[in-house]
Scaffold this active site. Structure first.
Site, PDB file in Angstrom:
ATOM      1  N   ASP A 196      26.911   6.544 -23.740  1.00  0.00           N
ATOM      2  CA  ASP A 196      27.063   5.654 -24.902  1.00  0.00           C
ATOM      3  C   ASP A 196      28.253   4.723 -24.680  1.00  0.00           C
ATOM      4  O   ASP A 196      29.067   4.511 -25.579  1.00  0.00           O
ATOM      5  CB  ASP A 196      27.251   6.470 -26.178  1.00  0.00           C
ATOM      6  CG  ASP A 196      27.039   5.650 -27.444  1.00  0.00           C
ATOM      7  OD1 ASP A 196      26.316   4.639 -27.391  1.00  0.00           O
ATOM      8  OD2 ASP A 196      27.596   6.019 -28.494  1.00  0.00           O
ATOM      9  N   LEU A 197      28.314   4.154 -23.490  1.00  0.00           N
ATOM     10  CA  LEU A 197      29.494   3.373 -23.100  1.00  0.00           C
ATOM     11  C   LEU A 197      29.348   1.921 -23.561  1.00  0.00           C
ATOM     12  O   LEU A 197      28.924   1.058 -22.800  1.00  0.00           O
ATOM     13  CB  LEU A 197      29.696   3.442 -21.581  1.00  0.00           C
ATOM     14  CG  LEU A 197      31.078   2.997 -21.094  1.00  0.00           C
ATOM     15  CD1 LEU A 197      32.147   3.970 -21.559  1.00  0.00           C
ATOM     16  CD2 LEU A 197      31.109   2.872 -19.579  1.00  0.00           C
TER      17      LEU A 197
END
Length: 303
Positions: A196-197
């Site tokens: 979830d960068l």
């Protein structure tokens, strides 16, 4: 302690009765943390799915306290941060994953990647963090989820709507299903990814230029990691496609990734994200579908 009603609603919507019970015991949970670590809450940050606050420890050290409804995702986050051990990611001071407690270092100056106005510069900064985080998937027994497991969300969509797709367009769901099958069948080396960068999960740091927070800790191929970054911090719909095209090109070049696979993951991930909105009862699924359609257009340019 007063919690915003919007936060309380999200917790109840996502976690049901377990979330309501957690909210009822929230004050006691905070007091437990204050006693155990001798900390004092300075102020909470913006609250979405978890409670996160700036705190000061007994010796004056600044830190961050994260409290969440204990679940598989919170446990994999804690495990991923332990594996990263401060390399590209925030350091853990202490934790009690079974109680949903995570005490971490304070990241200063702490502004997010949103502050970088030059989009190419932002993509290159994120790419450097990705390089520091990625490592081969653990070969021993672990509890990290997999991208393959996440794609099964579309099976739940079918179950929810008696084989149909509910509010989501049938054509896009079918395309995502077919594309997921192809991507998983031909996947490259499995890595431990952040998962979830995006811009909001990259903070300007002192010991490293950019430090990642809130990892999902998911197993998958490298191209998948680009999805969250591509779909964050975008302008209005009509202006997005050129930015997305450039982001894909920059990330593919900086990381040696396959452009078509990035686009296929991003397109299918957009549909899956839309279902997660439906499933959790939080957010509007249609913007995710619109972005998926943009990635479909870009994919036609490279195939």
């Amino acid at each position: 302690m007063q919690l915003p009603e919007s936060f309380r609603h999200t917790i109840k919507s996502v976690h049901g009765e377990k979330g309501e019970s957690w909210l009822d015991g929230f004050g006691e949970l905070v007091r437990y943390c204050e006693t155990k670590w001798g900390l004092r809450i300075v102020h909470p940050y913006d609250l979405t799915y978890n409670y996160v606050a700036a705190v000061r420890l007994e010796d004056g050290t600044e830190a961050a306290l994260k409290l969440c409804v204990p679940n598989k995702e919170s446990r994999s986050e804690e495990q991923a941060l332990r594996v990263y051990d401060g390399r590209g990611a925030v350091r853990v001071i202490d934790s009690e994953p079974d109680r949903g407690i995570l005490l971490m270092e304070s990241v200063r100056p702490g502004y997010t990647l949103h502050k970088i106005q030059d989009d190419e510069e932002a993509m290159l900064a994120a790419a450097q963090v990705m390089k520091r985080l990625w490592r081969p998937a653990p070969t021993s027994v672990h509890a990290f989820p997999s991208v393959a497991g996440w794609t099964e969300g579309l099976q739940r969509l079918r179950l929810c709507f008696d084989g149909g797709t509910g509010p989501l367009p049938e054509r896009m769901v079918e395309l995502a299903e077919i594309t997921f099958e192809e991507l998983l069948r031909t996947a490259g080396e499995p890595l431990l990814l952040h998962g979830d960068l995006h811009h909001g999960n990259l903070l300007a740091g002192g010991r490293e230029p950019w430090i990642a927070i809130d990892p999902k800790g998911v197993i998958g191929e490298a191209e998948y990691e680009a999805c969250a970054l591509l779909t964050n911090n975008l302008p209005a719909y009509g202006q997005s496609i050129d930015i997305l095209r450039n982001r894909v090109n920059v990330l593919a070049s900086a990381l040696g990734l396959d452009r078509a696979r990035i686009l296929k993951w991003a397109m299918s991930f957009g549909v899956l994200s839309a279902f997660w909105c439906v499933e959790d009862g939080v957010g509007d699924p249609m913007p995710s579908i619109a972005r998926a359609e943009l990635f479909e257009r870009l994919l036609s340019e490279v195939e």
